[in-house]
Scaffold this motif. Structure first.
Motif, PDB file in Angstrom:
ATOM      1  N   THR A 587      43.750 -30.320  19.604  1.00 32.65           N
ATOM      2  CA  THR A 587      44.092 -29.996  20.991  1.00 32.65           C
ATOM      3  C   THR A 587      43.342 -30.928  21.927  1.00 32.65           C
ATOM      4  O   THR A 587      42.106 -30.973  21.907  1.00 32.65           O
ATOM      5  N   LEU A 588      44.067 -31.671  22.736  1.00 37.17           N
ATOM      6  CA  LEU A 588      43.476 -32.567  23.724  1.00 37.17           C
ATOM      7  C   LEU A 588      43.732 -32.000  25.113  1.00 37.17           C
ATOM      8  O   LEU A 588      44.755 -31.334  25.354  1.00 37.17           O
ATOM      9  N   ASN A 589      42.837 -32.274  26.033  1.00 37.21           N
ATOM     10  CA  ASN A 589      42.892 -31.665  27.356  1.00 37.21           C
ATOM     11  C   ASN A 589      42.751 -32.710  28.452  1.00 37.21           C
ATOM     12  O   ASN A 589      42.342 -33.853  28.207  1.00 37.21           O
ATOM     13  N   ASP A 590      43.071 -32.270  29.649  1.00 35.13           N
ATOM     14  CA  ASP A 590      42.779 -33.044  30.850  1.00 35.13           C
ATOM     15  C   ASP A 590      41.333 -32.730  31.222  1.00 35.13           C
ATOM     16  O   ASP A 590      41.002 -31.582  31.518  1.00 35.13           O
ATOM     17  N   LEU A 591      40.470 -33.717  31.153  1.00 35.61           N
ATOM     18  CA  LEU A 591      39.041 -33.483  31.337  1.00 35.61           C
ATOM     19  C   LEU A 591      38.764 -32.926  32.733  1.00 35.61           C
ATOM     20  O   LEU A 591      39.091 -33.557  33.738  1.00 35.61           O
ATOM     21  N   ARG A 595      39.735 -37.481  35.649  1.00 30.20           N
ATOM     22  CA  ARG A 595      41.012 -37.799  34.999  1.00 30.20           C
ATOM     23  C   ARG A 595      40.971 -39.252  34.551  1.00 30.20           C
ATOM     24  O   ARG A 595      40.691 -40.157  35.349  1.00 30.20           O
ATOM     25  N   SER A 601      48.636 -43.626  30.378  1.00 32.11           N
ATOM     26  CA  SER A 601      49.817 -42.787  30.620  1.00 32.11           C
ATOM     27  C   SER A 601      50.963 -43.095  29.664  1.00 32.11           C
ATOM     28  O   SER A 601      52.007 -42.431  29.716  1.00 32.11           O
ATOM     29  N   ALA A 605      51.581 -36.993  26.363  1.00 32.06           N
ATOM     30  CA  ALA A 605      50.845 -35.805  26.800  1.00 32.06           C
ATOM     31  C   ALA A 605      49.887 -36.106  27.934  1.00 32.06           C
ATOM     32  O   ALA A 605      49.155 -35.202  28.378  1.00 32.06           O
ATOM     33  N   TYR A 606      49.845 -37.357  28.421  1.00 32.47           N
ATOM     34  CA  TYR A 606      48.922 -37.706  29.504  1.00 32.47           C
ATOM     35  C   TYR A 606      49.129 -36.762  30.682  1.00 32.47           C
ATOM     36  O   TYR A 606      50.287 -36.469  31.034  1.00 32.47           O
ATOM     37  N   ASN A 608      46.474 -35.186  29.276  1.00 28.67           N
ATOM     38  CA  ASN A 608      45.733 -34.460  28.245  1.00 28.67           C
ATOM     39  C   ASN A 608      45.361 -35.419  27.112  1.00 28.67           C
ATOM     40  O   ASN A 608      45.984 -35.425  26.040  1.00 28.67           O
ATOM     41  N   VAL A 609      44.317 -36.212  27.370  1.00 27.86           N
ATOM     42  CA  VAL A 609      43.919 -37.234  26.400  1.00 27.86           C
ATOM     43  C   VAL A 609      42.440 -37.118  26.018  1.00 27.86           C
ATOM     44  O   VAL A 609      41.910 -37.982  25.314  1.00 27.86           O
ATOM     45  N   TRP A 611      39.357 -35.413  24.057  1.00 29.71           N
ATOM     46  CA  TRP A 611      39.012 -34.611  22.891  1.00 29.71           C
ATOM     47  C   TRP A 611      37.497 -34.431  22.829  1.00 29.71           C
ATOM     48  O   TRP A 611      36.736 -35.247  23.347  1.00 29.71           O
TER      49      TRP A 611
END
Length: 649
Positions: A587-591, A595, A601, A605-606, A608-609, A611
């Protein structure tokens, strides 16, 4: 009585004086041999590479220096060869004369015994010793500024023409050599204006002859500055400082004390007080001249330290070189005063401690240079943390890989360097003769290096001149690439200028804190399409941000994180330690709070990159490990992104 130490009593026997003479000769010779050994073994610092590269093209001057220092390094290489010692040989020869120069000045202003003690101290104070191991302006300037003052003191007393000529010639050499030397004649000018003894010299014909000779040294720099709209001198006056208040500048005096060793530094300041007392009480012109010049060589830097976070520790040491001549007298007075208060033995112990600390510092600093040259034993023992002092990695380890890369690229290949200092090191360490292009790296702006490369026809704009030609690219890898927008933009520009690129190798510079990536590429020509993010290896699909390369981490739970992106998406991020999986992230997220740039991009999923994981390393033994990062793409392909060394303590 303190005559047994050569301190305090002025009525020495000839035998005592001869003992101090041979002591001064002995430590000076040993110091010169120690420095020669270091010059032949120490890794090259970036400033040496900078001056060597600059000196390959003779100019009136350069964006950050007069012509002297670069040409001096180039001449030394031409005479003694392109070895580790060759470019440093001339600087070493001049620096080895520093104790003699100290004696020469001290003999004119103090007793014969104190002059010999001052010379001996000059041979063991760490900062004066270690600087002689490098092809860097500091060591020759130390000798020049003290010799200049030695001639000038004698000239002001006797008005003999040969002393004025000597002072003028040495001053001319100094100002033609490096800008920081200019403070010395400026200090002399203040003496000539502000003191009665100085104003009397304006009527002396010989003084004008000496001054005219000194002004000849300014000619090359004046020509260069006029041709360049005064940019070189304006850069030093106002361009290299960031002019933001920097409270850490308050520590600058303490840092100077550590540079010279604390006890010696205290006595150097005591020497300044003695010079002031002689000036005020006896109208001693020599003391006034030395003190004013030392003040001009040091006080501005103590002020600049508050407004320049990149200040350098060695800036004021020319002042300490001058004040060294009064240091033995300060030691003697300290013993006399403390003896009168019943503290004779402690005061003698303090005086005896001064040379012991200085000698120990000179040996320790030199030993550190040897360890940087041969770091393997420390790394194997898990003591890489002992490698301190900064920028001493061995860039010559890139030579085999670069030779192979240029052999693969072909005879018309151009070298593309990410920044000036890295490129200069590559040019000298790998002894490259290929044409060069240096990118507009953000770190180079504050040092005017971009201007320097453009003047040589080696700036980023000149990349278009190599359209259709192959290229070897070398980039130093930062710790947080995708958080440094200007670095990302620089790499994007380079990608757009290439039609093809592939990573050849990433080389770790021991002890592992720095890495350099080598790429083979082709410069885009005509209607060819440039590379874009997601298809350009200069912009990796992911990086490890923590732990940074070469970091020492505990045997405990640690944070491991970074960005990862791929055109097919990222199904899993895997972190391994020596091949063992220690984290698998799906699972990767938007920090939160940051950003990552839209350079990433291309991932569906950008943004959300990001980890992250918290692996437990408690089961691992202390030592060196290779941490690797790989991803499984949305298409099921596993891609290795990077490998870096870390240490578990």
């Amino acid at each position: 009585m303190t005559g047994g130490l050569g301190l305090g009593a002025e009525d020495m026997t000839d035998r005592n004086l001869r003992s101090w003479f041979w002591l001064a000769i002995g430590v000076s010779v040993l110091s010169a041999l120690w420095t020669l050994f270091l010059a032949g073994i120490a890794n090259e610092i970036w400033e040496e590479a900078h001056f060597r590269v600059a000196g390959q093209q003779a100019e009136w001057g350069y964006p950050d220096t007069p012509a002297g220092a670069p040409l001096w390094a180039a001449w030394s290489s031409a005479i003694f060869g392109e070895t580790r010692l060759g470019p440093r040989a001339l600087s070493w020869l001049v620096s080895s004369l520093f104790p003699l120069a100290v004696w020469f000045l001290a003999a004119a202003v103090t007793t014969p015994r104190h002059a010999l003690i001052a010379a001996a101290l000059g041979a063991i104070i760490p900062v004066f010793v270690v600087t002689g191991a490098f092809a860097y302006p500091e060591a020759p300037m130390q000798t020049l500024v003290v010799a200049f003052m030695g001639f000038l003191v004698r000239a002001t007393r006797s008005d003999r023409l040969h002393w004025w000529i000597g002072a003028g010639v040495i001053c001319a050499l100094g100002v033609a050599y490096y800008y920081r030397f200019w403070f010395a004649p400026f200090g002399v000018l203040i003496f000539l204006i502000a003191t009665a003894q100085g104003r009397a010299l304006w009527a002396r014909r010989n003084a004008w002859i000496g001054g005219a000779l000194a002004l000849l040294g300014l000619a090359p720099s004046l020509i260069d500055n006029m041709l360049e709209d005064w940019r070189p001198i304006l850069f030093h006056l106002a361009g290299r400082q960031d002019w933001a208040f920097w409270p850490r500048g308050a520590l600058y005096p303490l840092e100077q004390a550590m540079l010279a060793t604390p006890v010696i530094f205290a006595f150097i300041l005591g020497g300044a007080w003695i010079a002031y007392g002689r000036w005020r009480a006896r109208s001693d012109a020599a003391a006034a001249l030395i003190l004013i010049t030392a003040g001009v060589l040091s006080l501005p830097y103590f002020l600049i330290a508050f407004f320049d976070k990149d200040y350098l520790l060695h800036w004021p040491i020319l002042a300490w070189a001058l004040l060294l001549v009064y240091t033995p007298q300060a030691m003697a007075r300290f013993v006399t005063v403390m003896s009168g208060r019943g503290w004779r033995l402690p005061s003698l112990a303090v005086v005896a401690l001064a040379p012991v600390l200085a000698l120990g510092g000179a040996v320790a600093n030199g030993t550190m240079l040897v360890l940087w040259r041969y770091p393997a034993p420390l790394i194997e023992a898990g003591r890489q943390d002992l490698l301190v002092g900064g920028d001493f990695e061995d860039w010559s380890v890139l030579r085999p890989a670069l030779e192979q890369a240029f052999a693969d690229a072909g005879p018309d290949a151009v070298l593309i360097g990410g920044d000036h200092t890295t490129t200069a090191r590559i040019q000298t360490a790998a002894r490259l003769t290929q044409p060069v292009v240096v990118l507009d790296h953000p770190e180079d702006r504050s040092r005017s290096f971009q201007l320097y490369r453009r003047m040589r026809g080696e700036g980023e704009a000149e990349l278009a001149d190599y359209a259709g030609r192959s290229a070897v690219i070398v980039l130093r890898e930062p710790s947080y690439l995708y958080r440094e927008i200007e670095r990302v933009e620089m790499r994007e520009r380079l990608c757009a200028a290439l039609s093809h690129a592939v990573m050849v190798e990433q080389i770790v510079l021991e002890p592992g804190r720095k890495r350099a990536s080598i790429f083979l590429a082709r410069v885009r020509a005509g209607e060819e399409t440039g590379l874009v993010p997601g298809a350009c290896p200069l912009l990796p699909f992911g990086v490890i941000e923590q732990p940074v390369a070469g970091e020492s981490v505990p045997k405990a739970v640690i944070n491991v994180y970074g960005p990862a992106a791929h055109p097919d998406g990222v199904a899993q991020v895997t972190v391994r330690l020596d091949g063992d999986e220690i984290a698998a992230i799906t699972t990767l997220n938007d920090l939160p709070g940051y950003r990552f740039p839209d350079t990433l991009s291309f991932d569906p999923a950008y943004p959300n990159v990001f980890w992250g994981a918290r692996p437990d390393l408690s089961a691992y033994e202390a030592g060196r490990y290779e941490m690797s990062l790989s991803i499984v793409t949305g298409a099921g392909e596993e891609v290795l992104l990077e490998t870096r060394p870390i240490f578990i303590r």
